[in-house]
Design an enzyme around this catalytic site. Structure first.
Site, mmCIF file in Angstrom:
data_model
loop_
_atom_site.group_PDB
_atom_site.id
_atom_site.type_symbol
_atom_site.label_atom_id
_atom_site.label_comp_id
_atom_site.label_asym_id
_atom_site.label_seq_id
_atom_site.Cartn_x
_atom_site.Cartn_y
_atom_site.Cartn_z
ATOM 1 N N LYS A 42 34.115 -18.536 3.268
ATOM 2 C CA LYS A 42 33.437 -17.385 2.717
ATOM 3 C C LYS A 42 33.514 -16.180 3.653
ATOM 4 C CE LYS A 42 29.848 -20.331 0.728
ATOM 5 N NZ LYS A 42 28.388 -20.636 0.801
ATOM 6 N N GLY A 43 33.710 -16.427 4.929
ATOM 7 C CA GLY A 43 33.487 -15.410 5.958
ATOM 8 C C GLY A 43 34.248 -14.109 5.801
ATOM 9 N N GLU A 98 41.307 -13.309 7.493
ATOM 10 C CA GLU A 98 40.315 -14.266 7.999
ATOM 11 C C GLU A 98 39.248 -13.518 8.795
ATOM 12 O OE1 GLU A 98 38.664 -16.711 7.850
ATOM 13 O OE2 GLU A 98 39.246 -18.414 9.088
ATOM 14 N N ASP A 99 38.061 -14.093 8.865
ATOM 15 C CA ASP A 99 36.999 -13.437 9.627
ATOM 16 C C ASP A 99 37.240 -13.556 11.131
ATOM 17 O OD1 ASP A 99 36.483 -16.178 9.674
ATOM 18 O OD2 ASP A 99 34.379 -16.021 9.076
ATOM 19 N N ASP A 102 38.985 -18.633 16.107
ATOM 20 C CA ASP A 102 38.154 -19.227 17.153
ATOM 21 C C ASP A 102 39.004 -20.279 17.867
ATOM 22 O OD1 ASP A 102 35.930 -19.978 18.642
ATOM 23 O OD2 ASP A 102 35.030 -21.154 17.049
ATOM 24 N N LYS A 130 38.489 -14.522 18.980
ATOM 25 C CA LYS A 130 37.725 -15.067 20.121
ATOM 26 C C LYS A 130 38.712 -15.739 21.046
ATOM 27 C CE LYS A 130 33.515 -16.722 18.213
ATOM 28 N NZ LYS A 130 32.657 -17.890 18.061
ATOM 29 N N PHE A 151 28.744 -16.354 19.898
ATOM 30 C CA PHE A 151 28.645 -16.586 18.449
ATOM 31 C C PHE A 151 28.166 -15.313 17.772
ATOM 32 C CE2 PHE A 151 27.403 -18.364 14.419
ATOM 33 C CZ PHE A 151 28.411 -19.294 14.212
ATOM 34 N N VAL A 152 28.919 -14.870 16.780
ATOM 35 C CA VAL A 152 28.615 -13.592 16.135
ATOM 36 C C VAL A 152 28.241 -13.789 14.661
ATOM 37 C CG1 VAL A 152 30.003 -12.182 17.696
ATOM 38 C CG2 VAL A 152 31.075 -13.183 15.701
ATOM 39 N N ASP A 158 28.448 -15.903 9.204
ATOM 40 C CA ASP A 158 27.139 -16.545 9.076
ATOM 41 C C ASP A 158 26.785 -17.426 10.258
ATOM 42 O OD1 ASP A 158 29.061 -18.647 8.488
ATOM 43 O OD2 ASP A 158 27.346 -19.820 7.790
ATOM 44 N N ARG A 164 25.027 -13.297 6.637
ATOM 45 C CA ARG A 164 26.292 -12.722 6.155
ATOM 46 C C ARG A 164 26.114 -11.294 5.639
ATOM 47 N NH1 ARG A 164 30.099 -16.890 5.703
ATOM 48 N NH2 ARG A 164 29.298 -18.868 4.933
HETATM 49 P P1 IMP Z 1 38.590 -21.953 13.946
HETATM 50 O O1 IMP Z 1 37.807 -22.634 15.028
HETATM 51 O O2 IMP Z 1 39.550 -20.930 14.502
HETATM 52 O O3 IMP Z 1 39.251 -22.962 13.065
HETATM 53 O O4 IMP Z 1 37.550 -21.159 13.068
HETATM 54 C C1 IMP Z 1 36.822 -21.792 12.042
HETATM 55 C C2 IMP Z 1 35.822 -20.890 11.376
HETATM 56 O O5 IMP Z 1 34.625 -20.981 12.119
HETATM 57 C C3 IMP Z 1 36.086 -19.401 11.280
HETATM 58 O O6 IMP Z 1 36.882 -19.044 10.194
HETATM 59 C C4 IMP Z 1 34.685 -18.878 11.069
HETATM 60 O O7 IMP Z 1 34.337 -18.913 9.697
HETATM 61 C C5 IMP Z 1 33.858 -19.865 11.847
HETATM 62 N N1 IMP Z 1 33.415 -19.255 13.102
HETATM 63 C C6 IMP Z 1 33.950 -19.366 14.327
HETATM 64 N N2 IMP Z 1 33.263 -18.642 15.219
HETATM 65 C C7 IMP Z 1 32.268 -18.051 14.533
HETATM 66 C C8 IMP Z 1 31.221 -17.127 14.892
HETATM 67 O O8 IMP Z 1 31.060 -16.695 16.030
HETATM 68 N N3 IMP Z 1 30.402 -16.745 13.881
HETATM 69 C C9 IMP Z 1 30.523 -17.161 12.599
HETATM 70 N N4 IMP Z 1 31.490 -17.998 12.215
HETATM 71 C C10 IMP Z 1 32.359 -18.440 13.168
#
Ligand code: IMP
Length: 174
Positions: A42-43, A98-99, A102, A130, A151-152, A158, A164
């Site tokens: 959803k992000g 993508e939001d 991470d 990040k 964490f944002v 969210d 959100r």
């Molecule tokens: P990944 O770890 O790169 O696979 O990211 C997975 C998902 O975790 C991202 O698409 C976000 O939706 C969520 N996420 C990671 N860090 C944050 C944060 O700081 N705030 C909110 N959602 C996060």
């Protein structure tokens, strides 16, 4: 939510400016072409809505929902496709929106998933990178803001489905 300790990291005006910059860059890179923009739910929904409205090239949109299970703020490293895209992307120019990048696991998985459908091109635009938390090598082609860690929330992002709706981006305090 009210008890969440947080401070503003990116105010709305800075976000607006950054989104316009990204949209100008993308519009230039894809001049004369037509994009399919794929948002990861959803992000990314708020960022994507703003981004596509600032593009000066035509685009179509689709969405996927990919869940990564874990505790509230730590990814488990396991991703599950909850909803696939609905359009055919064969031979098309694709931009994933993508939001956050991470650990990089979600996007690495999704890029491979889409590549199997033979798009003409495939790039990634992330609102936030990040840098300090990668578990797999992954570089987005377009990045709005970069932070090391933390964490944002807000602007679509969210914490346990909360926050959100906030128009600015906040960083949560320990
Ligand atoms: P990944 O770890 O790169 O696979 O990211 C997975 C998902 O975790 C991202 O698409 C976000 O939706 C969520 N996420 C990671 N860090 C944050 C944060 O700081 N705030 C909110 N959602 C996060």
């Amino acid at each position: 939510m009210d008890q969440m300790q947080k401070e503003i990291l990116f105010p709305r005006a800075a976000i607006d400016e950054k989104v316009k910059e990204l949209a100008a860059l993308i519009s230039k890179d894809y001049e004369g072409r037509e994009l399919i923009v794929i948002g990861i739910l959803k992000g990314a929904f708020i960022f994507m809505a703003d981004l596509i409205r600032s593009l000066s090239i035509p685009c179509q949109v689709d969405f996927a929902r990919i869940a990564s299970y874990g505790s509230r703020s730590v990814s488990s490293g396991k991703v599950i496709m909850m909803k696939d895209i609905e359009m055919s992307i064969k031979g098309k120019d694709i931009l994933i929106v993508e939001d956050i990048v991470d650990t990089g696991i979600t996007l690495s998985y999704f890029v491979e998933w889409l590549k199997e459908r033979n798009p003409r091109s495939l790039k990634v635009c992330a609102f936030l990178d990040k840098r300090g938390r990668r578990k797999v090598t992954f570089e987005a082609d377009y990045v709005g803001f970069t932070i090391e860690d933390g964490f944002v929330v807000g602007y679509g992002l969210d914490f346990d489905e909360k926050a959100r709706f906030l128009p600015d981006v906040y960083i949560m305090k320990e």
